[in-house]
Every structure is written in C-alpha cells, then in structure tokens.
Design a protein around this motif. Sequence first.
Motif, short mmCIF file in Angstrom:
data_model
loop_
_atom_site.label_atom_id
_atom_site.label_comp_id
_atom_site.label_asym_id
_atom_site.label_seq_id
_atom_site.Cartn_x
_atom_site.Cartn_y
_atom_site.Cartn_z
N GLN A 1 19.43 19.48 -55.66
CA GLN A 1 18.07 18.94 -55.71
C GLN A 1 17.09 19.89 -55.03
O GLN A 1 15.96 20.07 -55.50
N ILE A 2 17.54 20.49 -53.92
CA ILE A 2 16.70 21.48 -53.25
C ILE A 2 16.47 22.69 -54.16
O ILE A 2 15.36 23.21 -54.27
N ALA A 3 17.56 23.11 -54.83
CA ALA A 3 17.45 24.24 -55.74
C ALA A 3 16.52 23.92 -56.92
O ALA A 3 15.75 24.77 -57.36
N ARG A 4 16.59 22.67 -57.41
CA ARG A 4 15.71 22.27 -58.50
C ARG A 4 14.24 22.38 -58.09
O ARG A 4 13.41 22.90 -58.84
N GLY A 5 13.94 21.90 -56.89
CA GLY A 5 12.57 22.00 -56.40
C GLY A 5 12.11 23.44 -56.28
O GLY A 5 10.96 23.77 -56.59
N SER B 1 7.02 28.20 -64.77
CA SER B 1 6.08 27.45 -65.60
C SER B 1 6.68 27.22 -66.99
O SER B 1 5.96 26.94 -67.95
N SER B 2 7.99 27.32 -67.09
CA SER B 2 8.67 27.16 -68.36
C SER B 2 8.52 25.73 -68.87
O SER B 2 8.37 24.80 -68.09
N PRO B 3 8.57 25.54 -70.19
CA PRO B 3 8.44 24.19 -70.75
C PRO B 3 9.70 23.37 -70.48
O PRO B 3 10.83 23.85 -70.66
N GLU B 4 9.52 22.14 -70.06
CA GLU B 4 10.63 21.21 -69.82
C GLU B 4 10.36 19.93 -70.60
O GLU B 4 9.21 19.53 -70.77
N THR B 5 11.42 19.30 -71.06
CA THR B 5 11.30 18.02 -71.76
C THR B 5 11.95 16.94 -70.92
O THR B 5 13.13 17.01 -70.62
N GLY C 1 15.64 21.85 -70.51
CA GLY C 1 14.79 23.02 -70.40
C GLY C 1 15.45 24.12 -69.61
O GLY C 1 16.56 23.94 -69.08
N PRO C 2 14.80 25.27 -69.49
CA PRO C 2 15.38 26.42 -68.77
C PRO C 2 15.73 26.11 -67.32
O PRO C 2 16.78 26.54 -66.83
N VAL C 3 14.87 25.38 -66.62
CA VAL C 3 15.15 25.06 -65.23
C VAL C 3 16.40 24.21 -65.12
O VAL C 3 17.27 24.44 -64.26
#
Length: 263
Positions: free
Chosen positions: A63-67, A74-78, A210-212
């Motif tokens: 979760q820390i890594a996700r933040g 700024s990649s697109p996420e769905t 998405g990429p993230v």
Amino acid sequence: MDVIVTILMLILFIILLVFVFSVGLMTPVIGKRNIFFVIFIGFMVGVIGGTFFILPVYDNIPQIARGFYESLSSSPETVYVDLSHDINIAEFTRDVKNIEGVEDVKVEYGLLKTDNFTSERGELIEKGIPFIDSNVTYCSVDPRGTIIFKVKGGDPQATIDRISDWLIITSEIYTKYSIIRVSIHTHANKIENLREYLSSKGIAIASIEGPVEENIKGFRASMPPKSAVVVSCGFIGMLAGLAGIFIDSIMAFLSAIKRKLGR
C-alpha cells in the motif's frame, strides 16, 4: 495502517531486541554455559516480535508502494466500482466526472442475483431480455441465479426494474439483489481524489487496472513469503543476543581498528 502506527510497531520490535541484548549482557552472571539459552531466547523473541510487530508493517508495504507509484505517475488507470440499485447512476456519473483527474465514467454491465432456475428457463430468459429492453446489447444467464447484461444508452437501473418485474410475472423468479459495475478512467496521481469521494459515499473500489497496478502486482510477487520474514526476525533476535554476549570483544575489536586507522 498510518505512519504513526508503523513507527510504533518498529519501536516495539526494537525494544524487544534491546531486551534480548540485555539478556546477553547478563552472561557474566548466568555463565557462558548458558549461551545457547540466550540464543534460543533471542530467536523466540525475534519470532514473536516479527509476528506481532513486523508482519503488520510488512503487509502494509504494498500500500505504501502504491502511494509512492501513484504520486510519481500520471499514467491512465481504470477504477471499477459496484453500485447498488438505490444509487442514482446519473447523479453519480455527474459528480465523479467533476472530480479532478477523472476523464470518463462508463457503465460496464448490470448484474442480477436471482432464485435458481432450470437451463430451459435460462434460455428463454436470455432470449427474452433484449425484447424487454431494447437498450440491452448483451445478456448472459446462469441457471444458478446470475443474469448479466450490458446496455447501450438508457438507464441501467430502469433495465434492472423491467427485468425483475418480468421475471416475477412470467416465471415467479425473484431478484435477491443487483449491482451495476461502473468503470472510472482517471490518472494515477489523481486517484486519491477519487478514493476520498467514494469513501465519503460508502462505496468500495472493486478493482483497479493500469500500469501502476501492474507495478504493484510485480512488487508483491517479488516480496518474500511471510514465513521468511518471521524467521529472519528470529535470526535478528539471535544476533541481538550474541551482540550482548560478546559486546566486550566487539568493542575491543572496534577500538583496535580505530587505533590502526588513526596511525
């Protein structure tokens, strides 16, 4: 888990290591023959500390890594959410589109969970739903009581009502609950804005693509198993005990190195 709790967990683990170190310092009192007892105590205390203090922090690392990833990308996420039937879809869509970073909101499909029915009845339902609502472009029926449909235009909530009424009238099949799956297209570094809105409405995120999210999945896959983390904490506890036992030798060794470097 917030930052304060994480720091507190790490401090408590360090306190346990200090305790083990103190036990090691007592070897002149309890005797060198008890060195294996100190090592055992160090391992057990390390394992206990790892289980109760380090594992909760370890579980929070993705979760820390996700933040971290989201703040830099700024990649697109769905983002996918499941809305209950009593939520106004038009109002929800309007509010979400006004959130900073959101590009688009789409209704993916509607799902009805109903009473079970026969395969023959299921075939009739699958053929009949497009006639009940002309906006339905796709329909899939499972006799175990699942009906999934897609609509083009129109109101998916109204479609659910029509299908539910039709099932009761024609087959005495009752709808237990229904959801509407919605996709929200946003940017990774703005996704926190969306989270805050959804949380304020009591709506949970079903999934993110998405990429993230792919980076997070790869990060999770590279993390060692929890058992390895606990065992490593046990070895750290052993090292703390050994450091207490041989602290005099360690200090003498460091002093010798310091004198040599000072020449």
